[in-house]
Write a protein that holds these residues in place. Sequence first.
Motif, short mmCIF file in Angstrom:
data_model
loop_
_atom_site.label_atom_id
_atom_site.label_comp_id
_atom_site.label_asym_id
_atom_site.label_seq_id
_atom_site.Cartn_x
_atom_site.Cartn_y
_atom_site.Cartn_z
N ALA A 260 0.83 -1.21 0.00
CA ALA A 260 0.00 0.00 0.00
C ALA A 260 0.86 1.26 0.00
CB ALA A 260 -0.92 -0.01 1.21
N ASP A 261 0.31 2.33 -0.56
CA ASP A 261 1.03 3.60 -0.65
C ASP A 261 0.87 4.47 0.59
OD1 ASP A 261 2.22 3.46 -3.31
OD2 ASP A 261 0.17 3.48 -4.05
N ILE A 262 -0.17 4.23 1.37
CA ILE A 262 -0.38 4.97 2.62
C ILE A 262 -0.77 3.95 3.69
CG2 ILE A 262 -1.08 7.10 1.46
CD1 ILE A 262 -3.97 6.44 2.12
N PRO A 263 -0.69 4.28 4.97
CA PRO A 263 -0.98 3.30 6.02
C PRO A 263 -2.35 2.65 5.88
CG PRO A 263 0.06 5.24 6.97
CD PRO A 263 -0.21 5.56 5.54
N VAL A 264 -2.38 1.34 6.09
CA VAL A 264 -3.63 0.59 6.09
C VAL A 264 -4.43 0.98 7.34
CG1 VAL A 264 -4.64 -1.72 6.13
CG2 VAL A 264 -2.53 -1.30 4.85
N MET A 265 -5.75 1.15 7.17
CA MET A 265 -6.60 1.56 8.30
C MET A 265 -7.58 0.45 8.66
SD MET A 265 -7.64 5.49 7.33
CE MET A 265 -8.67 5.64 8.79
N PRO A 266 -7.96 0.34 9.95
CA PRO A 266 -9.06 -0.56 10.31
C PRO A 266 -10.34 -0.11 9.60
CG PRO A 266 -7.89 0.21 12.27
CD PRO A 266 -7.41 1.03 11.13
N THR A 267 -11.11 -1.05 9.08
CA THR A 267 -12.30 -0.72 8.29
C THR A 267 -13.26 0.22 9.02
OG1 THR A 267 -12.14 -2.77 7.05
CG2 THR A 267 -14.30 -1.70 7.11
N PRO A 268 -13.65 -0.05 10.28
CA PRO A 268 -14.59 0.86 10.94
C PRO A 268 -14.02 2.27 11.13
CG PRO A 268 -14.47 -1.23 12.09
CD PRO A 268 -13.32 -1.19 11.14
N GLY A 269 -12.70 2.36 11.36
CA GLY A 269 -12.09 3.69 11.51
C GLY A 269 -12.19 4.49 10.24
N ALA A 270 -12.05 3.82 9.08
CA ALA A 270 -12.16 4.50 7.80
C ALA A 270 -13.60 4.97 7.54
CB ALA A 270 -11.70 3.58 6.67
N VAL A 271 -14.58 4.14 7.92
CA VAL A 271 -15.99 4.54 7.76
C VAL A 271 -16.28 5.78 8.60
CG1 VAL A 271 -18.39 3.85 8.13
CG2 VAL A 271 -16.75 2.20 7.23
N GLY A 272 -15.77 5.78 9.84
CA GLY A 272 -15.96 6.95 10.70
C GLY A 272 -15.33 8.19 10.12
N ASP A 273 -14.17 8.05 9.49
CA ASP A 273 -13.47 9.20 8.91
C ASP A 273 -14.28 9.83 7.78
OD1 ASP A 273 -11.44 8.89 10.67
OD2 ASP A 273 -9.90 8.32 9.21
N ILE A 274 -14.86 9.02 6.89
CA ILE A 274 -15.60 9.60 5.76
C ILE A 274 -16.88 10.26 6.25
CG2 ILE A 274 -16.84 7.49 5.12
CD1 ILE A 274 -15.44 10.19 2.73
N LEU A 275 -17.53 9.69 7.27
CA LEU A 275 -18.72 10.34 7.80
C LEU A 275 -18.38 11.69 8.43
CD1 LEU A 275 -20.88 7.51 9.43
CD2 LEU A 275 -21.43 8.90 7.45
N GLN A 276 -17.24 11.76 9.12
CA GLN A 276 -16.83 13.03 9.70
C GLN A 276 -16.53 14.05 8.62
OE1 GLN A 276 -14.25 12.71 13.46
NE2 GLN A 276 -14.07 10.65 12.63
N LYS A 277 -15.90 13.62 7.52
CA LYS A 277 -15.60 14.53 6.41
C LYS A 277 -16.89 15.08 5.80
CE LYS A 277 -11.01 13.99 6.11
NZ LYS A 277 -10.06 15.09 6.36
N ILE A 278 -17.88 14.19 5.61
CA ILE A 278 -19.15 14.62 5.03
C ILE A 278 -19.87 15.60 5.96
CG2 ILE A 278 -21.46 13.81 4.41
CD1 ILE A 278 -19.35 13.26 2.29
N ALA A 279 -19.90 15.28 7.25
CA ALA A 279 -20.57 16.16 8.21
C ALA A 279 -19.93 17.53 8.23
CB ALA A 279 -20.55 15.52 9.60
N GLU A 280 -18.59 17.55 8.18
CA GLU A 280 -17.86 18.82 8.20
C GLU A 280 -18.09 19.61 6.92
OE1 GLU A 280 -13.22 20.40 8.44
OE2 GLU A 280 -13.67 18.28 8.75
N ALA A 281 -18.03 18.92 5.77
CA ALA A 281 -18.16 19.61 4.49
C ALA A 281 -19.56 20.19 4.29
CB ALA A 281 -17.82 18.66 3.35
N ARG A 282 -20.58 19.45 4.73
CA ARG A 282 -21.96 19.89 4.51
C ARG A 282 -22.56 20.60 5.72
NH1 ARG A 282 -25.13 14.89 1.84
NH2 ARG A 282 -26.87 16.27 2.39
N GLY A 283 -21.82 20.61 6.84
CA GLY A 283 -22.31 21.27 8.04
C GLY A 283 -23.57 20.63 8.58
N ILE A 284 -23.59 19.28 8.64
CA ILE A 284 -24.79 18.55 9.05
C ILE A 284 -24.48 17.58 10.19
CG2 ILE A 284 -25.87 18.70 6.78
CD1 ILE A 284 -24.95 15.80 6.28
N ASN A 285 -25.54 17.07 10.79
CA ASN A 285 -25.45 15.98 11.75
C ASN A 285 -25.84 14.70 11.03
OD1 ASN A 285 -24.90 17.74 13.99
ND2 ASN A 285 -27.09 18.22 14.07
#
Length: 585
Positions: A260-285
């Motif tokens: 891999a080119d970047i560190p491998v992440m635990p699957t649930p941690g990656a899901v949490g990261d994308i949800l946080q990105k979406i919440a931040e970008a759209r300003g939503i809960n």
Amino acid sequence: MRSLNPDDINVILATDCGSTTTKAVLIEKIDGVYRQTYRGEAPTTVEEPVADVTVGVRNAAREIGELAGRRLIDDNGNIIRPARGKDGCDIYISTSSAGGGLQILVTGVVKEMSAASAERAALGAGAIVLDLIASNDRRRPHEQIQRIRELRPDMVVMAGGTDGGTIKHVVQMAELIAPAKPKPRFGSNYSMPVIYAGNEAAAGKVSETFDESVTLSVVENVRPALERENLAPARDKIHDLFLEHVMAHAPGYDRLIALADIPVMPTPGAVGDILQKIAEARGINCVGVDIGGATTDVFSVFDGADGKPVFNRTVSANLGMSYSISNVCAEAGMANVLRWVKRPMDERELRNRVKNKMIRPTTIPQTEEALEFEQAVAREALRLAYKQHKEFATTLKGVQQQRTVGDTFSQQIGGQSIVDNMRLNLLVASGGVLSHAPKMEQTAMMLLDAFEPEGVTELAKDSIFMMPHLGVLASVHPQAAMEVFERDCLVMLGTSIAAKGTGKAGRRCFGYELKGPQLVETGEMSFGELRVFPLAAGQTADVVIEPVRGVDVGAGPGKSLSVTIRGGTVGIILDARGRPLWPSN
């Protein structure tokens, strides 16, 4: 790891190594926009006789290559980089939950305070928490030591004491772990990783307590003060140790890390990261759920008291649709499962279906009756998992809340849930029973029945479970991750408008006026009714809701709501069944 410039990334290969299946997706830049173009999968090969997770990765990549007409793997089994014409990709990234994922033992001084903060840090990093041991958990020291010896965690996370607070009790917890000498799950040739994230003044004494059987890492306190949490340093260290110790000793993971080119992440941690990105970008809960065969994960991002987004994740280890189906029925009760079954089915037939599923846990429904049974159980599994999540996702316990004269007699010492269904903007579903339901309406109804969203809530599903891939991609190329998430990952089901409050069936609940493309509707909803109006994905409609006194649809009890909403494959769902749906909920 390679140094990567986002501007040079046009072709992305991403995999998620699950416990049974390795799922791969190809993402390409088309006309200046990143899109998911092909997907493939292959059996995960972490177990014997192969015992090399990269074999499954290469098989999934070869399948994608055949579909895309792109050569991704060379004759030596290496992933071709960078992309040149119809050969290779510019970056390869991966997540993993194979081999049972990341399993952690958490310790703290006070179960409801420092230990709870350490548990939030572990769960947020994508871990399964095997147990939480604290000074006040009512177990005697010899029982705690025996429990530590029985478990085989990947690592231990220690917390305890605010900075400048207790040292004695923190050291006592270390003195429980040291003689227990917990054994790591993978490999016997390395020391057990222990992360100390407690009172900084006690770090030296904690270090003196352990011998060479432990590799101690000291990070900032997860609870430096009663009213403040600091989870990021512990989460980051968990990710680091996950790569350095856990994955390095799991079958073939050293090769996956090198691939891999970047560190491998635990699957649930990656899901949490994308949800946080979406919440931040759209300003939503938002709330996301992943229901599997053995566990149900719930993720939430809600604005905290200070206005900053707060992320929480819970793992309901005994709420699943195959291996844990009997636990769901036992915890929910057969009567609660049967309330979702429309066709005649008595408790005896329900028990027989549960037993058949226990005998053959990996089977999928072949008849409408079997499908209705599984979707009824899914509602209860989701409801119970969400209930547990709301109990966990709270304001900090042990903190005296500021109060007014009006609530002098109802003061609570922290611990109020920050998950508020009326403030929920987006609900995202994933997992077989939700993502692969034959009809989109069935997915939408399972979400409405289990989560009981209030007011205006967008409903969506991750139809091919691509959120893990996008979560790890967001760490190196947020733009690509966001574009694919919005365009290819989420299938918008529509928007629900649900009334909070109760009333007698048949009585008026609210009036409505809907105006959109080829949609002009006015009318009234009575308590107990539910109606669906078509509004295609990408289209919007202007909605006015006039609730009766005491009913809240998002603007306050009895107040009119005017809002513009988005459509989806199901459309607009007007829900006048009231909240809560059932008194027992």
